[in-house]
Design a protein around this motif. Sequence first.
Motif, short mmCIF file in Angstrom:
data_model
loop_
_atom_site.label_atom_id
_atom_site.label_comp_id
_atom_site.label_asym_id
_atom_site.label_seq_id
_atom_site.Cartn_x
_atom_site.Cartn_y
_atom_site.Cartn_z
N VAL A 161 -6.11 3.54 -3.14
CA VAL A 161 -5.41 2.53 -2.35
C VAL A 161 -6.21 2.17 -1.11
CG1 VAL A 161 -3.33 2.09 -0.99
CG2 VAL A 161 -3.14 3.20 -3.22
N PRO A 203 -4.05 7.96 -3.58
CA PRO A 203 -4.17 7.44 -2.20
C PRO A 203 -5.59 7.00 -1.83
CG PRO A 203 -2.84 9.41 -2.20
CD PRO A 203 -3.37 9.25 -3.59
N PRO A 250 0.81 -1.23 0.00
CA PRO A 250 0.00 0.00 0.00
C PRO A 250 0.84 1.27 0.00
CG PRO A 250 -0.92 -1.56 1.53
CD PRO A 250 0.40 -2.12 1.09
N ILE A 276 -0.59 5.00 -7.50
CA ILE A 276 -2.04 5.14 -7.65
C ILE A 276 -2.50 6.24 -6.70
CG2 ILE A 276 -4.23 3.86 -7.54
CD1 ILE A 276 -2.62 1.27 -7.55
N TYR A 307 -4.44 0.06 -10.95
CA TYR A 307 -5.40 -0.11 -9.87
C TYR A 307 -5.99 -1.52 -9.90
CZ TYR A 307 -9.23 0.82 -6.66
OH TYR A 307 -10.11 0.76 -5.61
N TYR A 358 -3.51 -3.81 -8.46
CA TYR A 358 -3.49 -3.62 -7.02
C TYR A 358 -4.67 -4.36 -6.36
CZ TYR A 358 -3.88 -1.33 -2.51
OH TYR A 358 -3.99 -1.07 -1.16
N SER A 407 2.01 1.71 -3.44
CA SER A 407 0.87 2.04 -4.29
C SER A 407 0.42 3.49 -4.11
CB SER A 407 -0.29 1.10 -4.00
OG SER A 407 0.10 -0.22 -4.27
N PHE A 408 0.69 4.08 -2.96
CA PHE A 408 0.34 5.48 -2.74
C PHE A 408 1.02 6.38 -3.78
CE2 PHE A 408 -1.90 6.92 1.17
CZ PHE A 408 -2.45 5.70 1.49
#
Length: 178
Positions: A57, A54, A45, A52, A135, A138, A48-49
């Motif tokens: 996420v 926040p 995560p 993508i 996304y 993710y 991924s911030f």
Amino acid sequence: MNTYNKPNERSLSKDSTIYHYRLLKRIHYKPFFAYMFWPVAAIIPLLSFFLIHPAAVLSGIVVVPVLHAFIIQLLLRTKERHAPKTWKWSMRFPWLGYVPDSYIALAKACRLHLHTLWIVFIIIGCFYPWMSPMYLVYLLFIHIWLLLPRLLLLFLLRKHRSNGYLKLNDNDTSCYAQ
């Protein structure tokens, strides 16, 4: 003196059912796997911030477990015609998310988790035209990350699938025969 008529003594009625369970297999949780599992839960995560948005996420962390719970409840309601009463939310490795609170048939647990695996894959795939590929990857990662430890345990217990009952404990997963 008749010992069966004492008022303080508890007795079983004729309609009582006594269950005897025999342990078939117990799988203890190794701390090493938890130590490997939780850092991934933090690193992905955080990474991924930056890749993508926040909010996306955080929504993925919430949406996927809720989707798992919804699908399990839906499958139980349609297959067994009643709402699941003995399920709860758990934050313990390896059973993160919506899990059975008491004994459950191993075959039913396997079926529920395999259906959940494929149905969530399909649902996430349906959003391909409207979401960014990053996304979607993710969401798929979160989905697999939550289900993989469960599926691994169910795979290790596959030999007892026909007559086994699954019981989740704090330090182990046990399979019993009735």
